[in-house]
Structure formats: structure tokens, C-alpha cells
Design an enzyme around this catalytic site. Structure first.
Site, mmCIF file in Angstrom:
data_model
loop_
_atom_site.group_PDB
_atom_site.id
_atom_site.type_symbol
_atom_site.label_atom_id
_atom_site.label_comp_id
_atom_site.label_asym_id
_atom_site.label_seq_id
_atom_site.Cartn_x
_atom_site.Cartn_y
_atom_site.Cartn_z
ATOM 1 C CB SER A 21 -8.370 -7.955 9.597
ATOM 2 O OG SER A 21 -8.582 -6.579 9.330
ATOM 3 C CB SER A 22 -4.358 -4.830 12.639
ATOM 4 O OG SER A 22 -4.181 -3.849 13.635
ATOM 5 C CG ASN A 23 -8.667 -2.743 9.039
ATOM 6 O OD1 ASN A 23 -9.863 -2.642 8.819
ATOM 7 N ND2 ASN A 23 -7.878 -3.517 8.301
ATOM 8 C CD GLU B 3 1.335 -0.996 8.433
ATOM 9 O OE1 GLU B 3 1.568 0.185 8.750
ATOM 10 O OE2 GLU B 3 0.183 -1.443 8.275
ATOM 11 C CG HIS C 173 0.354 -6.317 11.715
ATOM 12 N ND1 HIS C 173 0.643 -5.660 10.537
ATOM 13 C CD2 HIS C 173 -0.985 -6.563 11.688
ATOM 14 C CE1 HIS C 173 -0.472 -5.519 9.836
ATOM 15 N NE2 HIS C 173 -1.478 -6.055 10.516
ATOM 16 C CB CYS D 103 -4.649 3.881 6.844
ATOM 17 S SG CYS D 103 -5.764 3.667 5.467
ATOM 18 C CB CYS E 186 -0.898 -0.001 1.237
ATOM 19 S SG CYS E 186 -1.837 1.527 1.438
#
Length: 335
Positions: free
Chosen positions: A228-230, A132, A130, A200, A102
């Protein structure tokens, strides 16, 4: 929002795919269409079970490590980003690569590189393990310290308190991140903030919509996968906003009818990696149980799009074959 008689659903907007996820999923589809199967993908392209299963049926092969990809093939890096060492592994393995990171994650990588070059200690707010966080940390491993929430602040040590900056994982809870930043600033008054908010825009917008519905919805259903963290943050935000209960589900059939007992208003949203079809299935499931009145809770408008990875404009199959030929002295057939 005005209440309607009987049972109702508050549907968050925006929800679901963000620009980075949309770009990454389309990139896998385009690669399969352009080069044919298999296309190897290092880690899940995005954290969603349905998306991964759908792409697997089309010919994508998901691997945990670059070394699992046979030489002469194409490997795509997921939206979460990878460390420079992963690019080196692909080069050693004679693989053609497509980088679907991203662009907002890439921005954080560039910030890490810049501050490391200026010899700052970088305090990366994020969750250990994670993808990322691993990718960002790999950009400047000698300068980055992971801070996994406010409780980690007490043990953080830096070389020079006048040269400290914070960065963050893009998918965190805004409130939790700022709580951690506040604790860091108390310990390091000269702490530098990044030039722009790392969290984000899509994460912030989805959390804002949930905050708006949380006070009215006794129950909030978040569609998203458990890695999924978000998506997990949306559950936390819903509870903090006043919802009596909030649950994370991948699919409508995971909803327990017992959750609806005593509930007149259900909030529905989805994480940034979730296709809209899964939300539609949840709405249909609720409608069949009397929750047919749907009201939109709009927190923001989103119009951001990202161009596809530039590697999709190349002949990567030929490139992969030539990489192997350089090593072996002869061409190989495609696999």
C-alpha cells in the site's frame, strides 16, 4: 492536545477507508450478492491483505491478468484503475466488466488524455510498477514520462519546454511530490500544474494527522499492507514529523513489544485501504500493555462519498453469456 498521566495513545482522525476504497470494496460485495460467485477481480481490489482474504472467502477470485478469467464471466477492475488496453483485453476475452476505479484516479486519467490531445509532454510523478501509474501511463504512453522522485529530474527530457505539464499518482507523500515538482520547475520554468491537486484528499488528510501527532509520539504504528503506497508514506511522514520510530503492520500480532521500551506516547493510524476492525485490534493490544488512554488527533473532517459503479445496475451474467454466444454461436452455462 494535552498530555495525560502515564502511557497514552494518540489516535489519528481521519484514518482508514477513504471514499474510493469504500466504494470498491462495497462494489465487490454487491456484485457477489447480485450475481453470485465467482466474481473475478483484476489485481487486488485495494492494497490490503485482510480485505482481499475476506473477499476471497465470499467468492471473489483475484487474478493478475485479464486473460486468466474464463470467457463468459464477470471481471472487476480495481480501485487503482487500468489502461485502455485492459478494457480491450476484456472485450476480446468476452467478459462483462465492472470498473471500480476510484473517481479521483479517473480524474487523473482524463487529465492525461486532455493534455496528450493538446500535444503536451506529461511528467507523471509516481512509483514505477504501481498499478495506478501503469493505468495512467496507458492513457497516453507516447506523451507520458515517469518521474520517480526528485532524483529522476536530471534525466528528464522533453520535446518543447513550453508545453510540459506534471500529474501525479494520487497516493504519494504531499511533501515528496512538491519537492519533485519544485525540481521540475527549476529545470522547466514554464511547467504547467494540473487544474486541481492530483494527490487524493484522503492521502493528504491522513498525512496531516500523522504530522500533528509525530512530534509527541515516540512511536507511531501504521496499520496497512506493505504493497500500500499511501500506508508506506504514512510511516515516512511520521519519522519526518519527529517520531523516534514508525512501523507498518497488517495485524496487531505483528507488533513487537520491544518497540514499547521507553515509550510513553504511541501514535496509531491506518492507510486508506484499512478497515477499522484492524485498528481496534491494535488499540486492544496496546491497552493490554498499559496504553489504555486514547486521545483523538483530528486533522480534518471527511464527508465525501462516491456512487457505486453503474455496471451494478445491469444484468452482467446475461451480458457475459451473450458475449460468448456471439463468438461461439451458442449459449454457455454459468461458471
Amino acid at each position: 492536545m494535552t498530555a495525560s498521566p502515564g502511557r497514552r495513545v494518540l489516535l489519528a482522525a481521519p484514518r482508514g477507508y477513504c471514499a474510493g476504497v469504500d466504494r470498491a470494496v462495497i462494489a465487490v460485495d454487491k456484485a457477489l450478492e447480485q450475481y453470485g460467485a465467482p466474481i473475478y477481480v483484476r489485481h487486488e481490489i485495494v492494497h490490503n491483505k485482510y480485505v482481499v482474504q475476506t473477499l476471497e472467502k465470499k467468492g471473489a477470485i483475484f487474478v493478475e491478468q485479464t486473460e486468466e478469467v474464463p470467457p463468459g464471466n464477470i471481471v472487476m477492475f480495481s480501485a487503482h484503475g487500468v489502461a485502455p488496453t485492459v478494457h480491450e483485453e476484456a472485450e476480446r476475452g468476452r467478459l462483462a466488466t465492472i470498473d471500480a476505479t476510484c473517481p479521483l484516479v479517473t480524474k487523473v486519467h482524463k487529465e492525461a488524455i486532455r493534455y496528450a490531445k493538446d500535444d503536451f509532454d506529461i511528467l507523471l510523478i509516481g512509483h514505477e510498477g504501481h498499478e495506478e501509474v501503469i493505468g495512467t501511463s496507458g492513457e497516453a504512453p507516447d506523451h507520458i514520462t515517469l518521474v520517480d522522485g526528485p532524483e529522476d529530474v536530471a534525466k528528464v527530457e522533453v520535446r518543447d519546454p513550453s508545453k510540459v505539464v506534471w500529474l501525479s499518482q494520487t497516493t504519494l507523500s504531499v511533501d515528496e511530490t512538491m519537492e519533485t515538482v519544485g525540481a521540475l520547475k527549476e529545470k522547466f520554468p514554464l511547467l504547467v500544474s494540473p487544474p486541481s491537486d492530483d494527490i487524493c484528499y484522503a492521502t493528504q488528510n491522513r498525512q496531516l494527522a500523522v504530522k500533528q501527532m509525530g512530534a509527541e509520539a515516540e512511536l507511531v504504528i501504521v496499520v496497512g499492507s506493505r504493497n500500500s503506497s499511501n500506508s508506506k508514506r504514512l510511516v515516512e511522514v511520521a519519522k519526518l514529523a519527529g517520531s523516534r520510530e514508525a512501523y507498518l503492520v497488517d495485524f496487531a500480532d505483528e507488533i513487537d513489544e520491544a518497540w514499547l521500551e521507553g515509550v510513553s506516547t504511541v501514535g496509531v493510524t491506518s492507510g486508506a485501504s484499512v478497515p477499522e476492525i484492524l485498528v481496534e485490534q491494535v488499540l486492544e493490544w496496546l491497552a493490554q500493555r498499559g496504553f489504555a488512554d486514547v486521545e483523538l488527533v483530528r486533522a480534518a473532517e471527511e464527508s465525501i462519498t462516491f456512487s457505486l459503479p453503474k455496471e451494478l445496475r445491469k444484468d452482467l451474467r446475461a451480458q457475459a453469456a451473450s458475449l460468448v454466444a456471439e463468438r461461439t454461436g451458442h449459449a454457455i452455462s454459468e461458471t
